[in-house]
Each structure stands twice: as C-alpha cells, then as structure tokens.
Design a protein around this motif. Structure first.
Motif, PDB file in Angstrom:
ATOM      1  N   THR A  16       0.863  -1.182   0.000  1.00  0.00           N
ATOM      2  CA  THR A  16       0.000   0.000   0.000  1.00  0.00           C
ATOM      3  C   THR A  16       0.903   1.237   0.000  1.00  0.00           C
ATOM      4  O   THR A  16       2.095   1.150   0.306  1.00  0.00           O
ATOM      5  CB  THR A  16      -0.899   0.042   1.250  1.00  0.00           C
ATOM      6  OG1 THR A  16      -0.075   0.227   2.412  1.00  0.00           O
ATOM      7  CG2 THR A  16      -1.739  -1.220   1.387  1.00  0.00           C
ATOM      8  N   ARG A  17       0.338   2.359  -0.305  1.00  0.00           N
ATOM      9  CA  ARG A  17       1.116   3.609  -0.270  1.00  0.00           C
ATOM     10  C   ARG A  17       1.613   3.886   1.146  1.00  0.00           C
ATOM     11  O   ARG A  17       2.727   4.373   1.332  1.00  0.00           O
ATOM     12  CB  ARG A  17       0.279   4.791  -0.772  1.00  0.00           C
ATOM     13  CG  ARG A  17      -0.106   4.714  -2.226  1.00  0.00           C
ATOM     14  CD  ARG A  17       1.047   5.093  -3.103  1.00  0.00           C
ATOM     15  NE  ARG A  17       0.676   4.931  -4.506  1.00  0.00           N
ATOM     16  CZ  ARG A  17       1.232   5.571  -5.485  1.00  0.00           C
ATOM     17  NH1 ARG A  17       2.197   6.419  -5.260  1.00  0.00           N
ATOM     18  NH2 ARG A  17       0.857   5.357  -6.722  1.00  0.00           N
ATOM     19  N   LEU A  18       0.809   3.594   2.149  1.00  0.00           N
ATOM     20  CA  LEU A  18       1.230   3.814   3.541  1.00  0.00           C
ATOM     21  C   LEU A  18       2.406   2.918   3.922  1.00  0.00           C
ATOM     22  O   LEU A  18       3.335   3.354   4.611  1.00  0.00           O
ATOM     23  CB  LEU A  18       0.065   3.586   4.498  1.00  0.00           C
ATOM     24  CG  LEU A  18      -1.041   4.638   4.454  1.00  0.00           C
ATOM     25  CD1 LEU A  18      -2.198   4.225   5.365  1.00  0.00           C
ATOM     26  CD2 LEU A  18      -0.503   5.994   4.847  1.00  0.00           C
ATOM     27  N   GLU A  19       2.388   1.669   3.476  1.00  0.00           N
ATOM     28  CA  GLU A  19       3.508   0.764   3.753  1.00  0.00           C
ATOM     29  C   GLU A  19       4.782   1.253   3.083  1.00  0.00           C
ATOM     30  O   GLU A  19       5.855   1.277   3.702  1.00  0.00           O
ATOM     31  CB  GLU A  19       3.178  -0.653   3.273  1.00  0.00           C
ATOM     32  CG  GLU A  19       2.106  -1.332   4.084  1.00  0.00           C
ATOM     33  CD  GLU A  19       1.579  -2.593   3.451  1.00  0.00           C
ATOM     34  OE1 GLU A  19       1.134  -3.480   4.210  1.00  0.00           O
ATOM     35  OE2 GLU A  19       1.592  -2.730   2.202  1.00  0.00           O
ATOM     36  N   LEU A  20       4.671   1.667   1.832  1.00  0.00           N
ATOM     37  CA  LEU A  20       5.846   2.164   1.114  1.00  0.00           C
ATOM     38  C   LEU A  20       6.355   3.456   1.745  1.00  0.00           C
ATOM     39  O   LEU A  20       7.559   3.651   1.896  1.00  0.00           O
ATOM     40  CB  LEU A  20       5.530   2.376  -0.361  1.00  0.00           C
ATOM     41  CG  LEU A  20       6.715   2.743  -1.228  1.00  0.00           C
ATOM     42  CD1 LEU A  20       7.786   1.653  -1.198  1.00  0.00           C
ATOM     43  CD2 LEU A  20       6.289   3.016  -2.650  1.00  0.00           C
ATOM     44  N   ASP A  21       5.452   4.321   2.166  1.00  0.00           N
ATOM     45  CA  ASP A  21       5.852   5.568   2.822  1.00  0.00           C
ATOM     46  C   ASP A  21       6.630   5.289   4.109  1.00  0.00           C
ATOM     47  O   ASP A  21       7.665   5.910   4.364  1.00  0.00           O
ATOM     48  CB  ASP A  21       4.615   6.417   3.134  1.00  0.00           C
ATOM     49  CG  ASP A  21       4.973   7.703   3.850  1.00  0.00           C
ATOM     50  OD1 ASP A  21       5.667   8.549   3.256  1.00  0.00           O
ATOM     51  OD2 ASP A  21       4.577   7.840   5.026  1.00  0.00           O
ATOM     52  N   ALA A  22       6.168   4.331   4.903  1.00  0.00           N
ATOM     53  CA  ALA A  22       6.869   3.983   6.144  1.00  0.00           C
ATOM     54  C   ALA A  22       8.276   3.458   5.838  1.00  0.00           C
ATOM     55  O   ALA A  22       9.240   3.806   6.526  1.00  0.00           O
ATOM     56  CB  ALA A  22       6.078   2.941   6.927  1.00  0.00           C
ATOM     57  N   PHE A  23       8.395   2.640   4.797  1.00  0.00           N
ATOM     58  CA  PHE A  23       9.707   2.109   4.423  1.00  0.00           C
ATOM     59  C   PHE A  23      10.638   3.224   3.947  1.00  0.00           C
ATOM     60  O   PHE A  23      11.785   3.322   4.389  1.00  0.00           O
ATOM     61  CB  PHE A  23       9.560   1.041   3.341  1.00  0.00           C
ATOM     62  CG  PHE A  23      10.870   0.526   2.844  1.00  0.00           C
ATOM     63  CD1 PHE A  23      11.645  -0.302   3.641  1.00  0.00           C
ATOM     64  CD2 PHE A  23      11.336   0.868   1.590  1.00  0.00           C
ATOM     65  CE1 PHE A  23      12.866  -0.781   3.192  1.00  0.00           C
ATOM     66  CE2 PHE A  23      12.551   0.398   1.134  1.00  0.00           C
ATOM     67  CZ  PHE A  23      13.319  -0.431   1.938  1.00  0.00           C
ATOM     68  N   VAL A  24      10.151   4.072   3.065  1.00  0.00           N
ATOM     69  CA  VAL A  24      10.989   5.168   2.535  1.00  0.00           C
ATOM     70  C   VAL A  24      11.432   6.101   3.652  1.00  0.00           C
ATOM     71  O   VAL A  24      12.596   6.510   3.713  1.00  0.00           O
ATOM     72  CB  VAL A  24      10.243   5.933   1.415  1.00  0.00           C
ATOM     73  CG1 VAL A  24      10.981   7.209   1.034  1.00  0.00           C
ATOM     74  CG2 VAL A  24      10.073   5.037   0.193  1.00  0.00           C
ATOM     75  N   ARG A  25      10.539   6.427   4.578  1.00  0.00           N
ATOM     76  CA  ARG A  25      10.936   7.276   5.705  1.00  0.00           C
ATOM     77  C   ARG A  25      11.996   6.590   6.561  1.00  0.00           C
ATOM     78  O   ARG A  25      12.932   7.234   7.038  1.00  0.00           O
ATOM     79  CB  ARG A  25       9.712   7.665   6.542  1.00  0.00           C
ATOM     80  CG  ARG A  25       8.869   8.737   5.851  1.00  0.00           C
ATOM     81  CD  ARG A  25       7.742   9.261   6.710  1.00  0.00           C
ATOM     82  NE  ARG A  25       6.699   8.242   6.849  1.00  0.00           N
ATOM     83  CZ  ARG A  25       6.203   7.833   8.001  1.00  0.00           C
ATOM     84  NH1 ARG A  25       6.619   8.341   9.137  1.00  0.00           N
ATOM     85  NH2 ARG A  25       5.257   6.914   8.034  1.00  0.00           N
ATOM     86  N   GLY A  26      11.884   5.277   6.744  1.00  0.00           N
ATOM     87  CA  GLY A  26      12.897   4.534   7.485  1.00  0.00           C
ATOM     88  C   GLY A  26      14.246   4.555   6.783  1.00  0.00           C
ATOM     89  O   GLY A  26      15.291   4.722   7.425  1.00  0.00           O
ATOM     90  N   VAL A  27      14.230   4.410   5.465  1.00  0.00           N
ATOM     91  CA  VAL A  27      15.478   4.466   4.694  1.00  0.00           C
ATOM     92  C   VAL A  27      16.111   5.843   4.820  1.00  0.00           C
ATOM     93  O   VAL A  27      17.311   5.974   5.100  1.00  0.00           O
ATOM     94  CB  VAL A  27      15.229   4.116   3.214  1.00  0.00           C
ATOM     95  CG1 VAL A  27      16.452   4.442   2.361  1.00  0.00           C
ATOM     96  CG2 VAL A  27      14.852   2.651   3.062  1.00  0.00           C
ATOM     97  N   LYS A  28      15.315   6.877   4.637  1.00  0.00           N
ATOM     98  CA  LYS A  28      15.841   8.243   4.705  1.00  0.00           C
ATOM     99  C   LYS A  28      16.410   8.578   6.079  1.00  0.00           C
ATOM    100  O   LYS A  28      17.347   9.366   6.178  1.00  0.00           O
ATOM    101  CB  LYS A  28      14.754   9.249   4.337  1.00  0.00           C
ATOM    102  CG  LYS A  28      14.427   9.254   2.858  1.00  0.00           C
ATOM    103  CD  LYS A  28      13.366  10.293   2.546  1.00  0.00           C
ATOM    104  CE  LYS A  28      13.081  10.377   1.076  1.00  0.00           C
ATOM    105  NZ  LYS A  28      12.077  11.414   0.762  1.00  0.00           N
ATOM    106  N   SER A  29      15.859   7.981   7.118  1.00  0.00           N
ATOM    107  CA  SER A  29      16.347   8.284   8.468  1.00  0.00           C
ATOM    108  C   SER A  29      17.509   7.382   8.890  1.00  0.00           C
ATOM    109  O   SER A  29      18.022   7.512   9.994  1.00  0.00           O
ATOM    110  CB  SER A  29      15.207   8.172   9.480  1.00  0.00           C
ATOM    111  OG  SER A  29      14.830   6.821   9.646  1.00  0.00           O
ATOM    112  N   GLY A  30      17.925   6.450   8.003  1.00  0.00           N
ATOM    113  CA  GLY A  30      19.081   5.619   8.291  1.00  0.00           C
ATOM    114  C   GLY A  30      18.793   4.331   9.040  1.00  0.00           C
ATOM    115  O   GLY A  30      19.713   3.635   9.465  1.00  0.00           O
ATOM    116  N   GLN A  31      17.527   3.977   9.213  1.00  0.00           N
ATOM    117  CA  GLN A  31      17.178   2.791   9.986  1.00  0.00           C
ATOM    118  C   GLN A  31      17.661   1.484   9.367  1.00  0.00           C
ATOM    119  O   GLN A  31      17.740   0.466  10.049  1.00  0.00           O
ATOM    120  CB  GLN A  31      15.664   2.721  10.189  1.00  0.00           C
ATOM    121  CG  GLN A  31      15.132   3.819  11.067  1.00  0.00           C
ATOM    122  CD  GLN A  31      13.621   3.741  11.227  1.00  0.00           C
ATOM    123  OE1 GLN A  31      12.995   2.731  10.902  1.00  0.00           O
ATOM    124  NE2 GLN A  31      13.031   4.813  11.725  1.00  0.00           N
TER     125      GLN A  31
END
Length: 81
Positions: A57-72
């Motif tokens: 879903t868009r929400l799942e992808l958004d959570a992943f992208v935010r995690g990548v951007k924050s270095g998680q």
C-alpha cells in the motif's frame, strides 16, 4: 486486472510502467517499482521481470521510505570503501 496478491507473476499485472533507481547496479541487479491503478505499488526483481511481485500500500511504502531516509536500514546496505 486480476486480484492482487503477493507473489503473483509480474506478467499478470499487464502493461504497467516499471521503473528503477538511477543508483541501480549497471549489471541489472536491482528492484523495480510500479504504481498500480488501485493506488498500490508493485515491486519486482529486475533480473526476473516475469517473476513474483510484492504488493504494498502507499502507507507501507511511505513507512519504508521514511525509514530508509532516516538511516534505519543503513546496517543492511553493502559497505563501500
């Protein structure tokens, strides 16, 4: 379009526009993403374009992208010296 499910063959998704990052490996070792008509996002392995896809879903992808951007997920990336 067929009902969507994780692991379905990419060929069942029809004529959607796959795209990959400009940072992808030149030998083709990367993932590709495509927006689906219902708002979901499909992901596939570029080395197996007819193989299975994952549907997010868009929400799942958004959570992943935010995690990548924050270095998680930095510890999962290849270390290039």
């Amino acid at each position: 379009m067929n009902p969507l499910y994780n692991g379905m063959p990419a060929t069942l998704l029809g004529g959607i526009g796959w795209r990959k990052s400009h940072f992808s490996n030149p030998s083709g070792n990367c993932v590709e993403l495509a927006a689906l008509p219902g708002g979901e996002v499909a992901m596939r392995n570029s080395r197996d374009p007819e193989g299975p896809v994952l549907i997010y879903t868009r929400l799942e992808l958004d959570a992943f992208v935010r995690g990548v951007k924050s270095g998680q997920f930095d510890d999962l990336a290849a270390q290039i010296d």
